[in-house]
Design an enzyme around this catalytic site. Structure first.
Site, PDB file in Angstrom:
ATOM      1  N   GLN A 152      -5.862  -1.260 -10.737  1.00 28.13           N
ATOM      2  CA  GLN A 152      -5.978  -2.701 -10.915  1.00 28.13           C
ATOM      3  C   GLN A 152      -6.755  -3.031 -12.189  1.00 28.13           C
ATOM      4  O   GLN A 152      -6.421  -3.974 -12.910  1.00 28.13           O
ATOM      5  CB  GLN A 152      -6.663  -3.318  -9.691  1.00 28.13           C
ATOM      6  N   SER A 178      -9.204  -6.791  -3.538  1.00 27.63           N
ATOM      7  CA  SER A 178      -7.964  -6.719  -2.771  1.00 27.63           C
ATOM      8  C   SER A 178      -8.110  -5.835  -1.534  1.00 27.63           C
ATOM      9  O   SER A 178      -8.688  -4.747  -1.602  1.00 27.63           O
ATOM     10  CB  SER A 178      -6.847  -6.151  -3.650  1.00 27.63           C
ATOM     11  N   HIS A 180      -5.837  -4.213  -0.422  1.00 24.69           N
ATOM     12  CA  HIS A 180      -5.028  -3.025  -0.703  1.00 24.69           C
ATOM     13  C   HIS A 180      -5.866  -1.876  -1.248  1.00 24.69           C
ATOM     14  O   HIS A 180      -5.468  -0.728  -1.177  1.00 24.69           O
ATOM     15  CB  HIS A 180      -3.883  -3.373  -1.659  1.00 24.69           C
ATOM     16  N   GLU A 239       1.002 -15.059   4.451  1.00 24.96           N
ATOM     17  CA  GLU A 239       1.635 -13.797   4.067  1.00 24.96           C
ATOM     18  C   GLU A 239       2.061 -13.012   5.316  1.00 24.96           C
ATOM     19  O   GLU A 239       1.352 -12.107   5.755  1.00 24.96           O
ATOM     20  CB  GLU A 239       0.673 -12.938   3.230  1.00 24.96           C
ATOM     21  N   HIS A 242       1.855  -9.117   5.117  1.00 21.21           N
ATOM     22  CA  HIS A 242       0.631  -8.350   4.828  1.00 21.21           C
ATOM     23  C   HIS A 242      -0.093  -8.015   6.137  1.00 21.21           C
ATOM     24  O   HIS A 242      -0.707  -8.879   6.762  1.00 21.21           O
ATOM     25  CB  HIS A 242      -0.271  -9.171   3.899  1.00 21.21           C
TER      26      HIS A 242
HETATM   27 ZN   LIG Z   1      -0.529  -7.378   0.757  1.00 20.02          ZN
END
Ligand SMILES: [Zn+2]
Length: 268
Positions: A152, A178, A180, A239, A242
Site C-alpha cells: 500500500q 485497511s 486487508h 460493502e 467485505h
Molecule cells: Zn474489502
C-alpha cells in the site's frame, strides 16, 4: 398503449447501441464515486468490471479524509482476532500478520498473488463458509484478502510521484488503516451466468448468494463489516462483499446485536 410503444422503442434504441461484436465500452460512476468499466458483448450480456483495488483504496481514502491526524491512534493488539482498524485506528508501522496461508477455495485472483492469503484461522473459517454456501446452492469466490502495508505504501508513494499528491490522495489509501492489512478480511464475489464475475458492488447484497452470506456468515465467524446505511458510523459505504473474521462466538454476538462493529466495541 402509446406509452408501451414508446418504452419498447426506447429499449430497442438503448439495446441497439450496445450491439457491437467488438464489445462496446461505457464508463459509469457509482454513487460512491467508484469508476466501473462496463463492457457489453451483446445487449443482454452485461459484464461489469471494477478495479477492486482502486475501489477499496478510494473508500479507504474517503474514510481517511474524515478523520484528522490528531484523532488517529495506533492499535496495540494488531495480531488479535478482535483488532479494530478504521479511520481513527491504524496498525503499527511495518505490521505483518504472522500466519498467512491460502484458503482452499475458489478464487477470482491470480495464482501466487498475496491477495489470496488470510491468517490461518480465518482461512479455515472461509473454507467452511464457502462449503456451507455450496451446500445451500451458492458458488462463492474469494477475490481480495491480504494486502501488505508495504504494498500500500508503494502504491501510494508511486501515485504521488507519478500523478501528484492530489491524485494520490484521491485514489490511494493511506497505508496502515485497511482491514486487508490484518489478514482477517476477504472480499468475495460470485460468477455471472454470462461469464466473468460480479464486481465488488452493492448488487451482491441483492443476490440470493449475497443474502445467504448476510444471514449465515456469522455461523462461520464472519460479519459484513460495512453494513448498509451505516457509513456515518463505520466511515465506509455499504460493502456486502467485505467479510471480516472475528471467530464464531464474537461474530454471532455482533450479528445478533444488529450493531456495527464500532458500536459493538464502544468505539463510536
Ligand atoms: Zn474489502
Amino acid at each position: 398503449m402509446k406509452k408501451i410503444l414508446i418504452w419498447t422503442s426506447l429499449f430497442i434504441v438503448l439495446a441497439g447501441c450496445t450491439q457491437d461484436d467488438q464489445g462496446a465500452s461505457l464508463n459509469a460512476k457509482s454513487a460512491d464515486g467508484v469508476q466501473f468499466g462496463i463492457k457489453t458483448k451483446s445487449p443482454l450480456e452485461l459484464v461489469v468490471e471494477s478495479d477492486d483495488n482502486e475501489q477499496e483504496q478510494e473508500k479507504e481514502k474517503e474514510s481517511e479524509q474524515n478523520g484528522s491526524e490528531a484523532d488517529v491512534i495506533t492499535v496495540d493488539n494488531p495480531h488479535e482476532t478482535d483488532v479494530i482498524v478504521n479511520k481513527q485506528r491504524r496498525l503499527p508501522e511495518g505490521f505483518e500478520p504472522k500466519d498467512l496461508v491460502e484458503p482452499n477455495v475458489s478464487f477470482n485472483a491470480p495464482e501466487g498473488n498475496p491477495k489470496r492469503l488470510m491468517k490461518k484461522e480465518a482461512a479455515q473459517a472461509l473454507e467452511d463458509l464457502f462449503e456451507g454456501a455450496k451446500n445451500a446452492g451458492f458458488d462463492l469466490y474469494a477475490q481480495s484478502g491480504y494486502r501488505s502495508i508495504e504494498t500500500q505504501t508503494w502504491i501510494y508513494n508511486n501515485n504521488v510521484e507519478t500523478k501528484g499528491q492530489e491524485h494520490a490522495d484521491k485514489y490511494s489509501a493511506v497505508p496502515g488503516h485497511s482491514e486487508h492489512h490484518t489478514g482477517l478480511a476477504m472480499d468475495i464475489t460470485i460468477p455471472l451466468e454470462t461469464g466473468g464475475f460480479l464486481g465488488l458492488e452493492e448488487a451482491l447484497g441483492e443476490t440470493d448468494a449475497g443474502q445467504w452470506v448476510a444471514e449465515h456468515a456469522h455461523e462461520y465467524g464472519f460479519v459484513i463489516r460495512y453494513p448498509e446505511g451505516k457509513s456515518h458510523i463505520t466511515g465506509y459505504e455499504y460493502e456486502p462483499w467485505h467479510l471480516r473474521y472475528f471467530g464464531i462466538e464474537l461474530a454471532t454476538e455482533i450479528h445478533e446485536s444488529r450493531l456495527t462493529v464500532e458500536e459493538f466495541f464502544d468505539l463510536y
